[in-house]
Design a protein around this motif. Structure first.
Motif, PDB file in Angstrom:
ATOM      1  N   ASP A 303      18.195  13.383  17.198  1.00  0.00           N
ATOM      2  CA  ASP A 303      19.356  13.045  16.366  1.00  0.00           C
ATOM      3  C   ASP A 303      20.063  11.848  16.985  1.00  0.00           C
ATOM      4  OD1 ASP A 303      21.299  13.049  14.476  1.00  0.00           O
ATOM      5  OD2 ASP A 303      22.263  14.914  15.142  1.00  0.00           O
ATOM      6  N   PRO A 304      20.072  10.710  16.276  1.00  0.00           N
ATOM      7  CA  PRO A 304      20.775   9.545  16.836  1.00  0.00           C
ATOM      8  C   PRO A 304      22.279   9.835  16.946  1.00  0.00           C
ATOM      9  CG  PRO A 304      19.406   8.948  14.941  1.00  0.00           C
ATOM     10  CD  PRO A 304      19.485  10.428  14.970  1.00  0.00           C
ATOM     11  N   VAL A 305      22.816   9.467  18.070  1.00  0.00           N
ATOM     12  CA  VAL A 305      24.285   9.593  18.206  1.00  0.00           C
ATOM     13  C   VAL A 305      24.902   8.621  17.193  1.00  0.00           C
ATOM     14  CG1 VAL A 305      26.255   9.304  19.738  1.00  0.00           C
ATOM     15  CG2 VAL A 305      24.092  10.241  20.621  1.00  0.00           C
ATOM     16  N   PRO A 306      25.808   9.116  16.311  1.00  0.00           N
ATOM     17  CA  PRO A 306      26.322   8.259  15.231  1.00  0.00           C
ATOM     18  C   PRO A 306      26.948   6.971  15.761  1.00  0.00           C
ATOM     19  CG  PRO A 306      26.971  10.531  14.890  1.00  0.00           C
ATOM     20  CD  PRO A 306      26.356  10.466  16.230  1.00  0.00           C
ATOM     21  N   ALA A 307      26.811   5.944  14.919  1.00  0.00           N
ATOM     22  CA  ALA A 307      27.415   4.657  15.301  1.00  0.00           C
ATOM     23  C   ALA A 307      28.928   4.813  15.445  1.00  0.00           C
ATOM     24  CB  ALA A 307      27.090   3.599  14.235  1.00  0.00           C
ATOM     25  N   ASN A 308      29.516   4.027  16.295  1.00  0.00           N
ATOM     26  CA  ASN A 308      30.963   4.023  16.503  1.00  0.00           C
ATOM     27  C   ASN A 308      31.481   5.326  17.091  1.00  0.00           C
ATOM     28  OD1 ASN A 308      31.165   1.384  15.344  1.00  0.00           O
ATOM     29  ND2 ASN A 308      31.018   2.372  13.316  1.00  0.00           N
ATOM     30  N   THR A 309      30.569   6.049  17.721  1.00  0.00           N
ATOM     31  CA  THR A 309      31.014   7.238  18.464  1.00  0.00           C
ATOM     32  C   THR A 309      30.395   7.179  19.848  1.00  0.00           C
ATOM     33  OG1 THR A 309      29.155   8.657  17.883  1.00  0.00           O
ATOM     34  CG2 THR A 309      31.030   8.618  16.336  1.00  0.00           C
ATOM     35  N   THR A 310      30.949   7.988  20.730  1.00  0.00           N
ATOM     36  CA  THR A 310      30.433   8.071  22.094  1.00  0.00           C
ATOM     37  C   THR A 310      30.097   9.532  22.388  1.00  0.00           C
ATOM     38  OG1 THR A 310      31.843   6.250  22.778  1.00  0.00           O
ATOM     39  CG2 THR A 310      30.926   7.631  24.530  1.00  0.00           C
ATOM     40  N   PHE A 311      28.867   9.742  22.901  1.00  0.00           N
ATOM     41  CA  PHE A 311      28.434  11.102  23.233  1.00  0.00           C
ATOM     42  C   PHE A 311      29.377  11.678  24.284  1.00  0.00           C
ATOM     43  CE2 PHE A 311      25.790  14.386  25.113  1.00  0.00           C
ATOM     44  CZ  PHE A 311      25.209  14.959  23.977  1.00  0.00           C
ATOM     45  N   ALA A 312      29.881  12.887  24.037  1.00  0.00           N
ATOM     46  CA  ALA A 312      30.880  13.480  24.936  1.00  0.00           C
ATOM     47  C   ALA A 312      30.185  14.367  25.964  1.00  0.00           C
ATOM     48  CB  ALA A 312      31.877  14.300  24.113  1.00  0.00           C
ATOM     49  N   ASN A 313      30.576  14.218  27.207  1.00  0.00           N
ATOM     50  CA  ASN A 313      30.006  15.025  28.289  1.00  0.00           C
ATOM     51  C   ASN A 313      30.987  16.116  28.711  1.00  0.00           C
ATOM     52  OD1 ASN A 313      27.443  13.747  28.702  1.00  0.00           O
ATOM     53  ND2 ASN A 313      28.613  11.949  29.407  1.00  0.00           N
ATOM     54  N   GLY A 314      30.425  17.095  29.417  1.00  0.00           N
ATOM     55  CA  GLY A 314      31.255  18.170  29.950  1.00  0.00           C
ATOM     56  C   GLY A 314      31.905  19.023  28.883  1.00  0.00           C
ATOM     57  N   THR A 315      31.217  19.175  27.770  1.00  0.00           N
ATOM     58  CA  THR A 315      31.833  19.805  26.597  1.00  0.00           C
ATOM     59  C   THR A 315      31.557  21.301  26.485  1.00  0.00           C
ATOM     60  OG1 THR A 315      29.899  18.921  25.456  1.00  0.00           O
ATOM     61  CG2 THR A 315      31.989  17.770  25.125  1.00  0.00           C
ATOM     62  N   TYR A 316      30.532  21.796  27.175  1.00  0.00           N
ATOM     63  CA  TYR A 316      30.177  23.222  27.037  1.00  0.00           C
ATOM     64  C   TYR A 316      29.951  23.833  28.411  1.00  0.00           C
ATOM     65  CZ  TYR A 316      29.110  21.793  22.237  1.00  0.00           C
ATOM     66  OH  TYR A 316      29.192  21.278  20.982  1.00  0.00           O
ATOM     67  N   ASN A 317      29.825  25.154  28.414  1.00  0.00           N
ATOM     68  CA  ASN A 317      29.421  25.860  29.636  1.00  0.00           C
ATOM     69  C   ASN A 317      30.387  25.530  30.783  1.00  0.00           C
ATOM     70  OD1 ASN A 317      27.838  27.528  31.222  1.00  0.00           O
ATOM     71  ND2 ASN A 317      26.281  25.958  31.653  1.00  0.00           N
ATOM     72  N   ALA A 318      31.685  25.634  30.462  1.00  0.00           N
ATOM     73  CA  ALA A 318      32.740  25.348  31.445  1.00  0.00           C
ATOM     74  C   ALA A 318      32.589  23.963  32.026  1.00  0.00           C
ATOM     75  CB  ALA A 318      32.737  26.420  32.553  1.00  0.00           C
ATOM     76  N   GLY A 319      32.195  23.039  31.159  1.00  0.00           N
ATOM     77  CA  GLY A 319      32.121  21.649  31.578  1.00  0.00           C
ATOM     78  C   GLY A 319      30.825  21.259  32.247  1.00  0.00           C
ATOM     79  N   ALA A 320      29.866  22.224  32.404  1.00  0.00           N
ATOM     80  CA  ALA A 320      28.629  21.927  33.124  1.00  0.00           C
ATOM     81  C   ALA A 320      27.566  21.311  32.220  1.00  0.00           C
ATOM     82  CB  ALA A 320      28.076  23.202  33.776  1.00  0.00           C
ATOM     83  N   SER A 321      27.697  21.460  30.886  1.00  0.00           N
ATOM     84  CA  SER A 321      26.626  21.026  29.981  1.00  0.00           C
ATOM     85  C   SER A 321      27.226  20.236  28.832  1.00  0.00           C
ATOM     86  CB  SER A 321      25.868  22.237  29.422  1.00  0.00           C
ATOM     87  OG  SER A 321      25.397  23.057  30.462  1.00  0.00           O
ATOM     88  N   ASN A 322      26.368  19.478  28.151  1.00  0.00           N
ATOM     89  CA  ASN A 322      26.855  18.733  27.003  1.00  0.00           C
ATOM     90  C   ASN A 322      26.100  19.049  25.710  1.00  0.00           C
ATOM     91  OD1 ASN A 322      24.459  17.486  27.543  1.00  0.00           O
ATOM     92  ND2 ASN A 322      25.368  15.543  28.263  1.00  0.00           N
TER      93      ASN A 322
END
Lengths: 384, 166
Positions: A303-322
């Motif tokens: 799945d291409p990360v949509p244009a004009n967005t930035t993939f967010a990190n630290g979003t799941y698993n108490a910040g350990a996974s994305n």
């Protein structure tokens, strides 16, 4: 040793029992072997003028010479009864998938005649007809037939190479495999019916010399060939052939993909009625559902990360996974998609240099059938 | 059907008389000429278009096939033959067909060992535990036809049974 009457009876009973065991050993399920001579000779006892005469034995043309062995047997020879059965082994369809090579169906060929025979084997596609509750709608490709060489009922390409039955003893049976390829065009739930036909051939000819019935009257002293096969399973009576049908049933995976988007938060409203404004966090949920007949393996979601967005990190698993994965209602699992295209932790999740999120094995590999086994992959982006 | 069988019997008798005539001209060491033939029933269409069966020499007999065994005893002496009894074993590889033994003017007895003969129902065999039961027809190993009357000079006695190839 003196035996009383009761003991004597027992001895006689044992002797009779032993005798009948001997007889049983001569009995054949397929009948008396061909070429067996059956002999018969009667004896007459009589008196003339009150004087007992010597017994006279019979002969085929009449004998009047008294005494043992002065008669002769009236004899005929048991002829060669050709009889066979072909039956399907499993009692249900053989599952296959589109494009699968070497699907195996198994049959049993039994010599129910009274002499050893060979068999020519022919696999054919059937047109139409219903078997095991499914109708024939397509043909298998590359039909082949092989004889189970070692009797283990399992098709082994290196071992089971004979394509005809060279010699099969009376009462003996052998497994025959029909091997075929499933066209890639077959779809889930479609069935292909196949038939194995065995034609009786002279033993030792690898099925090449087909047997024919002896025409006309009996030639005394020679073994005539008589077709005795029946009509079970729709077979033609007395043709020296037998057949049985089996089925390949396609079980394909049918995947559908859905993608949903929710706004998680924005810089002004937080998580309460967030709006899609720059700085807002969006969550995408990609759901893969298998409505087919078999599990899909080797599934990879990209799945291409949509244009004009930035993939967010630290979003799941108490910040350990994305990336979050969830199978049906099961507890979620997680992976880490590394930017730059190298899956350094080999968890199957990575973002390529071109900005495409890829989720594959081992994090995700199999999508089992049914809505309850649907796989949902979630990730978050921030609007630039 | 019954008519068909009686005509078969008549045909057999005629055949036998011809043999007797032939045998009478030859030196006969004993007073009875005993003959056994093996035949099978063959269906055929009569001149009237009806289906009937006739006996032909045993041909194309395979397991399960039924053979008609016919024994004829012809008295070729000038004195009556008394106490005539024909013994016939059920051939190896064959099974006696129940109720098939026949012979005009005979008492028919069976045996399972060739020694003790008794009418059907009176013939018993021993079970393994020593108890006795009535012998079954397929267990018969021998058949004996005992003729009630003397066989007169020039006449022919007739016995028949059927057996199936095992």
């Amino acid at each position: 040793m003196n035996l009383n009457h009761r003991q004597l009876k027992k001895v006689v009973a044992v002797l009779i029992a032993c005798g009948s065991v001997g007889v049983a050993q001569q009995a054949y399920g397929a009948g008396t072997p061909a070429n067996t001579a059956i002999n018969n000779r009667a004896t007459v006892n009589f008196s003339v003028n009150g004087v007992v005469q010597a017994p006279i034995e019979s002969s085929p043309t009449g004998n009047s010479v008294p005494g043992a062995n002065n008669g002769a047997n009236t004899t005929f020879v048991v002829d060669n009864r050709i009889d066979l059965t072909v039956t399907e082994v499993s009692g249900n369809a053989t599952g296959t998938t589109p494009g699968q090579p070497n699907g195996v169906t198994a049959f049993t060929v039994t010599n129910t005649g009274n002499s050893a025979q060979g068999y020519q084997l022919t696999p054919t596609n059937l047109t139409g007809g219903t078997l095991f509750g499914a109708s024939d709608v397509f043909d298998m490709a590359n039909l082949r037939v092989f004889v189970d060489a070692n009797g283990n009922s399992t098709y082994e390409p290196a071992t089971d190479t004979a394509t005809s039955i060279n010699t099969l003893a009376p009462d003996a049976n052998v497994i025959v495999f029909v091997v075929a390829d499933t066209p890639i065009t077959a779809t889930n739930g479609q069935a292909a019916n196949v038939r194995l036909t065995a034609r009786t051939a002279a033993p030792g000819t690898n099925g090449a010399t087909l047997m024919t019935e002896t025409a006309g009257a009996e030639t005394p002293g020679t073994v005539d060939v008589v077709f005795g096969d029946g009509t079970a399973g729709g077979n033609v009576a007395r043709d020296g052939q037998g057949f049985a049908d089996d089925q390949y049933l396609v079980s394909a995976a049918t995947l559908t993909v859905a993608k949903a988007r929710t706004v998680v938060s924005d810089p002004f409203n937080g998580t309460t009625n967030p709006k899609s404004i720059p700085g807002a966090v969006l969550e995408y949920a990609v759901t893969v559902t298998n409505s087919g007949g078999t599990a899909a393996t080797g599934v990879v979601i990209t799945d291409p990360v949509p244009a004009n967005t930035t993939f967010a990190n630290g979003t799941y698993n108490a910040g350990a996974s994305n990336v979050q994965l969830q199978v049906g209602a099961n507890p979620a699992t997680f992976c880490v998609a590394e930017a730059g295209g190298t899956d350094t932790n080999t968890d199957g999740c990575v973002i390529t240099a071109a900005g495409v999120l890829t989720v594959g094995a081992p994090a995700l590999a199999t999508v089992a059938t049914g809505a309850g086994n649907a796989v949902t992959v979630r990730f978050r982006v921030t609007i630039n | 059907m019954k008519k068909g069988i009686s005509s078969i019997v008549a045909g057999t008798l005629v055949l036998v008389f011809a043999v007797v005539g032939q045998a009478a001209g030859q030196p006969a060491a004993g007073c009875i000429v005993l003959k056994t033939v093996a035949e099978v029933e063959q269906p055929y269409t009569t001149d009237d278009g009806e289906t009937a069966k006739r006996l032909v020499p045993a041909a194309k007999v395979v397991p399960g096939g039924e053979v008609v065994w016919t024994v004829t005893a012809s008295n070729v002496c000038d004195k009556p033959a008394e106490k005539v009894a024909i013994d016939n074993p059920v051939p190896d590889h064959m099974r006696y067909v129940p109720d098939s033994a026949m012979g005009p003017g005979t008492d028919i007895a069976f045996s399972v060992d060739g020694r003790k003969f008794a009418p059907p129902g009176a013939l018993t065999v021993s079970n393994a535990d020593g108890s006795e039961r009535t012998a079954r027809a397929e267990e018969y190993s021998h058949i004996r036809w005992t003729f009630k009357n003397a066989l007169q000079p020039g006449s022919v006695a007739f016995a028949r049974f059927r057996a199936v190839v095992k």
